[in-house]
Motif scaffolding. Sequence first.
Motif, PDB file in Angstrom:
ATOM      1  N   GLN A  15       1.032  -1.127  -0.135  1.00  0.00           N
ATOM      2  CA  GLN A  15       0.107   0.100   0.066  1.00  0.00           C
ATOM      3  C   GLN A  15       0.873   1.272  -0.030  1.00  0.00           C
ATOM      4  O   GLN A  15       0.292   2.233  -0.722  1.00  0.00           O
ATOM      5  CB  GLN A  15      -1.065  -0.118   1.217  1.00  0.00           C
ATOM      6  CG  GLN A  15      -1.970  -1.250   1.328  1.00  0.00           C
ATOM      7  CD  GLN A  15      -3.247  -0.957   0.359  1.00  0.00           C
ATOM      8  OE1 GLN A  15      -3.210   0.033  -0.430  1.00  0.00           O
ATOM      9  NE2 GLN A  15      -4.087  -2.012   0.168  1.00  0.00           N
ATOM     10  N   LYS A  40      -8.011  -5.290   4.748  1.00  0.00           N
ATOM     11  CA  LYS A  40      -8.051  -3.868   5.537  1.00  0.00           C
ATOM     12  C   LYS A  40      -6.569  -3.218   5.476  1.00  0.00           C
ATOM     13  O   LYS A  40      -5.725  -3.799   5.294  1.00  0.00           O
ATOM     14  CB  LYS A  40      -8.566  -4.210   6.818  1.00  0.00           C
ATOM     15  CG  LYS A  40      -7.915  -4.843   7.861  1.00  0.00           C
ATOM     16  CD  LYS A  40      -8.579  -4.978   9.266  1.00  0.00           C
ATOM     17  CE  LYS A  40      -7.625  -5.857  10.263  1.00  0.00           C
ATOM     18  NZ  LYS A  40      -7.251  -7.099   9.845  1.00  0.00           N
ATOM     19  N   LEU A  43      -3.233   0.699   9.953  1.00  0.00           N
ATOM     20  CA  LEU A  43      -3.771   1.905  10.308  1.00  0.00           C
ATOM     21  C   LEU A  43      -2.265   2.762  10.663  1.00  0.00           C
ATOM     22  O   LEU A  43      -2.229   3.859  10.431  1.00  0.00           O
ATOM     23  CB  LEU A  43      -4.685   1.869  11.338  1.00  0.00           C
ATOM     24  CG  LEU A  43      -5.995   1.521  11.345  1.00  0.00           C
ATOM     25  CD1 LEU A  43      -6.793   1.559  12.472  1.00  0.00           C
ATOM     26  CD2 LEU A  43      -6.717   2.168  10.027  1.00  0.00           C
ATOM     27  N   VAL A  46      -1.222   3.928   7.031  1.00  0.00           N
ATOM     28  CA  VAL A  46      -1.919   4.953   6.665  1.00  0.00           C
ATOM     29  C   VAL A  46      -1.568   6.195   7.292  1.00  0.00           C
ATOM     30  O   VAL A  46      -1.203   7.299   6.936  1.00  0.00           O
ATOM     31  CB  VAL A  46      -3.442   4.952   7.256  1.00  0.00           C
ATOM     32  CG1 VAL A  46      -4.319   6.011   6.587  1.00  0.00           C
ATOM     33  CG2 VAL A  46      -3.977   3.608   6.245  1.00  0.00           C
ATOM     34  N   GLU A  47      -1.133   6.146   8.656  1.00  0.00           N
ATOM     35  CA  GLU A  47      -0.753   7.144   9.680  1.00  0.00           C
ATOM     36  C   GLU A  47       0.637   7.898   9.047  1.00  0.00           C
ATOM     37  O   GLU A  47       0.893   9.071   8.930  1.00  0.00           O
ATOM     38  CB  GLU A  47      -0.579   6.819  10.994  1.00  0.00           C
ATOM     39  CG  GLU A  47      -0.012   7.724  11.921  1.00  0.00           C
ATOM     40  CD  GLU A  47       0.177   7.411  13.326  1.00  0.00           C
ATOM     41  OE1 GLU A  47       1.032   7.596  13.893  1.00  0.00           O
ATOM     42  OE2 GLU A  47      -0.662   6.705  13.858  1.00  0.00           O
ATOM     43  N   LYS A  50       0.416   9.509   5.602  1.00  0.00           N
ATOM     44  CA  LYS A  50      -0.036  10.836   5.776  1.00  0.00           C
ATOM     45  C   LYS A  50       1.021  11.907   6.251  1.00  0.00           C
ATOM     46  O   LYS A  50       0.996  12.928   5.675  1.00  0.00           O
ATOM     47  CB  LYS A  50      -1.119  10.750   6.685  1.00  0.00           C
ATOM     48  CG  LYS A  50      -1.956  12.048   6.552  1.00  0.00           C
ATOM     49  CD  LYS A  50      -3.424  11.909   7.231  1.00  0.00           C
ATOM     50  CE  LYS A  50      -4.538  13.242   6.891  1.00  0.00           C
ATOM     51  NZ  LYS A  50      -6.002  12.511   7.124  1.00  0.00           N
ATOM     52  N   ASP A  55      -1.802  10.621   1.012  1.00  0.00           N
ATOM     53  CA  ASP A  55      -2.799   9.639   1.793  1.00  0.00           C
ATOM     54  C   ASP A  55      -3.335   8.399   0.858  1.00  0.00           C
ATOM     55  O   ASP A  55      -3.637   8.504  -0.101  1.00  0.00           O
ATOM     56  CB  ASP A  55      -4.156  10.724   1.493  1.00  0.00           C
ATOM     57  CG  ASP A  55      -5.411  10.414   2.209  1.00  0.00           C
ATOM     58  OD1 ASP A  55      -5.364   9.269   2.938  1.00  0.00           O
ATOM     59  OD2 ASP A  55      -6.361  10.914   1.829  1.00  0.00           O
ATOM     60  N   SER A  57      -5.600   6.423   2.701  1.00  0.00           N
ATOM     61  CA  SER A  57      -6.839   6.016   3.394  1.00  0.00           C
ATOM     62  C   SER A  57      -7.865   5.232   2.571  1.00  0.00           C
ATOM     63  O   SER A  57      -8.725   4.676   3.100  1.00  0.00           O
ATOM     64  CB  SER A  57      -7.023   7.178   4.474  1.00  0.00           C
ATOM     65  OG  SER A  57      -7.578   8.138   3.574  1.00  0.00           O
ATOM     66  N   HIS A  58      -7.994   5.940   1.192  1.00  0.00           N
ATOM     67  CA  HIS A  58      -9.022   5.419   0.308  1.00  0.00           C
ATOM     68  C   HIS A  58      -8.648   4.066  -0.338  1.00  0.00           C
ATOM     69  O   HIS A  58      -9.423   3.850  -0.895  1.00  0.00           O
ATOM     70  CB  HIS A  58      -9.207   6.737  -0.806  1.00  0.00           C
ATOM     71  CG  HIS A  58      -7.906   6.769  -1.486  1.00  0.00           C
ATOM     72  ND1 HIS A  58      -6.938   7.599  -1.053  1.00  0.00           N
ATOM     73  CD2 HIS A  58      -7.637   6.669  -2.524  1.00  0.00           C
ATOM     74  CE1 HIS A  58      -5.685   7.706  -1.796  1.00  0.00           C
ATOM     75  NE2 HIS A  58      -6.238   6.926  -3.019  1.00  0.00           N
TER      76      HIS A  58
END
Length: 141
Positions: A15, A40, A43, A46-47, A50, A55, A57-58
């Motif tokens: 990812q 999934k 997290l 993702v953090e 960011k 980003d 998160s999508h």
Amino acid sequence: MKVLILCTGNSCRSQMAHGFLQSFDHSLIVCSAGTKASGKLNLKAVEVMKEAGTDISHHTSDSVDKYLNDEWDYVITVCGGANESCPAFTGKVKHRLHIGFDDPSDAIGTPEFIQSEYIRVRDEIKKGFYEFYLKEIKGNG
């Protein structure tokens, strides 16, 4: 140009690589998938992405089966587990590459250490995929 990035769980390293490669060139078609997709996103991944200005998160965590019938310019594995499952793509892939990274979700220790591992791996992925982008896609290698 179509690039598929493979990992085992498609929740973390693939990812991050997907997010960075897409950020280098929005005209690329970049997808990521897992041989055992978790369904999934991680997290922490993702953090830290960011924090780096990207980003993810999508994004969705998808099974490699979703992409088996597509043709790819590059299929890139980012972990050892997925590298063993790649041969199924041989007929529909122009270039197979392996750019391996540690799995930060395996980190054990203090919250600060775990955070530092995510950041280290994120930065290694950004560097590795930027080098790939310059050499293979832009032809500046």
